[in-house]
Structures are given as structure tokens and as C-alpha cells.
Design an enzyme around this catalytic site. Structure first.
Site, PDB file in Angstrom:
ATOM      1  N   ARG A 121       0.856  -1.187   0.000  1.00  0.00           N
ATOM      2  CA  ARG A 121       0.000   0.000   0.000  1.00  0.00           C
ATOM      3  C   ARG A 121       0.895   1.242   0.000  1.00  0.00           C
ATOM      4  O   ARG A 121       1.944   1.271   0.655  1.00  0.00           O
ATOM      5  CB  ARG A 121      -0.906   0.027   1.236  1.00  0.00           C
ATOM      6  CG  ARG A 121      -2.055  -0.986   1.190  1.00  0.00           C
ATOM      7  CD  ARG A 121      -3.087  -0.665   0.107  1.00  0.00           C
ATOM      8  NE  ARG A 121      -4.212  -1.587   0.109  1.00  0.00           N
ATOM      9  CZ  ARG A 121      -4.354  -2.614  -0.741  1.00  0.00           C
ATOM     10  NH1 ARG A 121      -3.441  -2.859  -1.659  1.00  0.00           N
ATOM     11  NH2 ARG A 121      -5.421  -3.384  -0.682  1.00  0.00           N
ATOM     12  N   HIS A 148      -0.917   0.257  -9.631  1.00  0.00           N
ATOM     13  CA  HIS A 148      -1.601  -0.668  -8.713  1.00  0.00           C
ATOM     14  C   HIS A 148      -2.142  -1.902  -9.468  1.00  0.00           C
ATOM     15  O   HIS A 148      -3.347  -2.173  -9.447  1.00  0.00           O
ATOM     16  CB  HIS A 148      -2.729   0.052  -7.948  1.00  0.00           C
ATOM     17  CG  HIS A 148      -3.170  -0.690  -6.717  1.00  0.00           C
ATOM     18  ND1 HIS A 148      -3.606  -0.076  -5.580  1.00  0.00           N
ATOM     19  CD2 HIS A 148      -3.252  -2.025  -6.448  1.00  0.00           C
ATOM     20  CE1 HIS A 148      -3.939  -0.970  -4.675  1.00  0.00           C
ATOM     21  NE2 HIS A 148      -3.729  -2.181  -5.184  1.00  0.00           N
TER      22      HIS A 148
END
Ligand SMILES: NC(=O)C1=CN([C@@H]2O[C@H](COP(=O)(O)OP(=O)(O)OC[C@H]3O[C@@H](n4cnc5c(N)ncnc54)[C@H](O)[C@@H]3O)[C@@H](O)[C@H]2O)C=CC1
Ligand SMILES: O=C(O)C(=O)CO
Length: 312
Positions: A227, A275
Site C-alpha cells: 500500500r 496498482h
């Protein structure tokens, strides 16, 4: 059995058909605002509060590995899902292989000095460089869970020294294990490539900061697969400037999409992807969810339940 499905981007019709095939007898429907009909299970990603609130569900399945977004929503809206309703997440379901592909290709890229050769190419210079040895290329993986263990396995197969850092010690062949904050410095001291596969929790947010990066070997590399909020991006840029880091490969960012004004876009030694390190593989996810629902219905032991107090 009634199942409701909500995902902002997935093809709901495909998921409904595949899930009904996996669980014969189940009736699956796409949840839409205003639908208050009963349901036994819910499959969700970024669900509206209204979808889950007040329902007597047997379980909720998050359609990803990380549950930080749903847990932060639950913090703001605890009425959305009482603690008594179990929350499950995807365990691997094809993401382990994707993480292995990503990590191995990037580590080999740095190990074979393709970053340096790219710079030489731009300068039209034909210049063989000294090779790195595996002994000076210790891989340190933060997070030794489902995905961290897969990445460790793949890099061991390529002959790199591998160490992991997690909450509890691991007893894995040929892997040095470090656990807890007391052993973090020791873990970092010999790490040359730091790979992040931690969950996003109150304890791990901002963990990759100036003080952590300073403890790595000089000219190290950072691979962030978990993250964006784990990394202090200003401290990362500083470490790239002061020589602590030679390069960084980032899949995740504190703000996504990464704003155009971020200096990370233009930094010559930062590579990035949007991502996509490991995406949900629908058929594998459905197989796992189907098996887990069947197990729950039969009162059998199942895996993948999120510990809400721990935050992952
Ligand atoms: N970039 C991407 O495309 C994707 C990113 N992810 C991220 O990867 C993360 C990891 O996924 P999994 O391996 O399935 O999770 P997991 O729950 O199986 O493993 C987590 C590991 O982190 C360790 N850990 C947790 N808190 C810690 C702490 N305070 N100190 C030390 N160690 C700690 C645990 O001990 C465990 O080894 C997810 O939470 C998600 O955020 C997951 C899938 C795709
Ligand atoms: O499954 C997750 O947690 C993801 O980040 C998917 O991209």
C-alpha cells in the site's frame, strides 16, 4: 441461499453466472441501491454502507487481499457490519503468482544492472559494468504472510539470500526470520532489496520512512507492492537523493491515481505501475469463495477470516 454482489468495476453478470455454477442452488443478484431483500452472503468491494447495514448475513467476502478500505469504512460506520458477522478476504487466489512474477523480474532487473545499462544507452556508451554477486544482494521482505511467503519462495529459487520480517517468527528452510519491532533494525542492516508486503494497519502506516531507510545498506532498492501509505514519499525522494536508495519500483501510492504534480512521475530512478501488481483472478476467487461458503454451511473449519481487531 441468497447472495448479493457489489463491485464498482467488475462484470456483475459474469460473476453471478460463475458463482451460481460454483454453488448450485444459490441465487446470486447484483445489489443495487434500495435492495433490502434478505441475503445470506455478500461479496463486496468498496460497498456502500446501505448495502450491508442491518442485514443478518452469515458472512461477507471482500473481493481482494487487502481489507484496509472496508475496515476504515467500518471504523466510521460500525453499524455497517456487526463484529458477529465474519469478514473474509481473498487468500492468494492467483495473486501469489502475480507477485512472484513482479518481484522476480524487478530484482533481476536491478541485479543484472539493467537500470545502469539503460542510462549508458541514453549516453550512447558501450561500457560493460562489474557484476553484482548474490551475496551482496540480500532480499528483505516485510510481511511474511500469504503473498510474502510466495515471493520469498520465488527469490530463493533464483539463489538470492532471503530474510523476512513479520509479527511472529517463521521457521522456513533457508530464510532468515525476524519478528517484531525489536528485530526490525537487525533485519534491515543487511537488506539490499526491501520488498514491502505488509497489510495497511495503524501499526504499519508510514513505516517506510527516513529512519527505516537510513538503516538499509547504501545503494539499496525499494519495491513497494503493498500500500502507498506504508511509504513516506518525501523521505523516499530524500533517500534517492542522498544515495541510500539506488532505485525504487512502486506499484502503490499514498494517493491513487498518483497526482500529475508528484515528483515521483519524473524521477529517473523511480519506476512505477498503476496498482496492478496482483489483481483479483475471478475464477480462482470464485472457487475459493464457493469452497468457503460450502465449508461454513457444513460447519467445517475455513481459512481467510479477517481479524478485525488486528486490522488485517
Ligand atoms: N499491489 C497490489 O496489487 C496488491 C497489494 N496487496 C497488499 O498486500 C498485503 C499483504 O497481503 P497478504 O500476504 O495476503 O497478507 P497476510 O495477512 O497474509 O500477511 C501479512 C503479513 O504481514 C505481517 N504483519 C502484519 N502487521 C505487522 C506488523 N505490525 N509488524 C510486522 N509484521 C506485520 C504479518 O505477520 C503477516 O506475515 C495486503 O494487505 C494488501 O494491502 C495485496 C494484493 C494486491
Ligand atoms: O487485493 C488487493 O488488496 C489489491 O490491492 C488488489 O489490487
Amino acid at each position: 441461499m441468497e447472495i448479493i454482489f457489489y463491485h464498482p468495476t467488475f462484470d456483475a453478470a459474469w460473476w453471478i453466472a460463475a458463482l451460481e455454477k460454483q454453488l448450485p442452488g444459490a441465487r446470486v443478484r447484483e445489489w443495487k441501491s434500495g435492495d433490502n431483500e434478505s441475503a445470506d452472503y455478500a461479496l463486496v468491494w468498496h460497498p456502500p454502507v446501505e448495502m450491508l447495514q442491518g442485514r443478518d448475513l452469515k458472512a461477507v467476502f471482500a473481493l481482494g487481499a487487502g481489507v484496509d478500505s472496508i475496515l476504515s469504512k467500518l471504523k466510521a460506520h460500525p453499524e455497517m457490519l456487526p463484529q458477529s458477522i465474519p469478514l473474509f478476504r481473498l487468500e492468494d487466489t492467483g495473486m501469489g503468482l502475480q507477485m512472484q512474477e513482479y518481484a522476480v523480474s524487478q530484482v533481476l532487473h536491478w541485479f543484472r544492472r539493467f537500470d545502469d545499462y539503460q542510462v549508458l544507452k541514453q549516453e550512447t556508451r558501450w561500457q560493460p559494468l562489474d557484476e553484482y554477486s548474490r551475496e551482496e544482494f540480500t532480499i528483505g521482505i516485510m510481511g511474511a504472510g500469504v503473498l510474502g511467503s510466495k515471493v520469498a519462495e520465488s527469490l530463493l529459487a533464483w539463489g538470492f539470500p532471503v530474510r523476512v520480517w513479520s509479527r511472529s517468527p517463521k521457521n522456513w528452510p533457508n530464510v532468515k526470520s525476524f519478528a517484531g519491532s525489536d528485530e526490525l533494525s537487525e533485519f534491515l542492516r543487511e537488506t539490499r532489496v526491501l520488498i514491502n508486503l505488509l497489510p495497511n494497519t495503524a501499526e504499519t502506516v508510514g513505516i517506510i520512512n527516513h529512519s527505516l531507510l537510513e538503516q538499509l545498506q547504501d545503494h539499496s532498492y525499494l519495491l513497494n507492492l503493498a500500500r502507498g501509505v506504508h511509504v513516506n514519499e518525501d523521505d523516499l525522494l530524500r533517500a534517492l537523493e542522498n544515495g541510500k536508495l539506488k532505485g525504487a519500483m512502486l506499484d502503490v501510492f499514498s494517493r491513487e491515481p498518483l497526482p500529475v504534480e508528484s515528483p515521483l512521475w519524473r524521477h529517473p530512478r523511480v519506476a512505477m505501475t498503476p496498482h496492478i501488481a496482483a489483481v483479483t483472478r475471478p475464477q480462482e476467487a470464485i472457487t475459493y469463495i464457493g469452497k468457503t461458503i460450502t465449508g461454513l454451511e457444513n460447519g467445517e473449519a475455513v481459512t481467510g477470516q479477517v481479524d478485525r481487531s488486528r486490522g488485517y
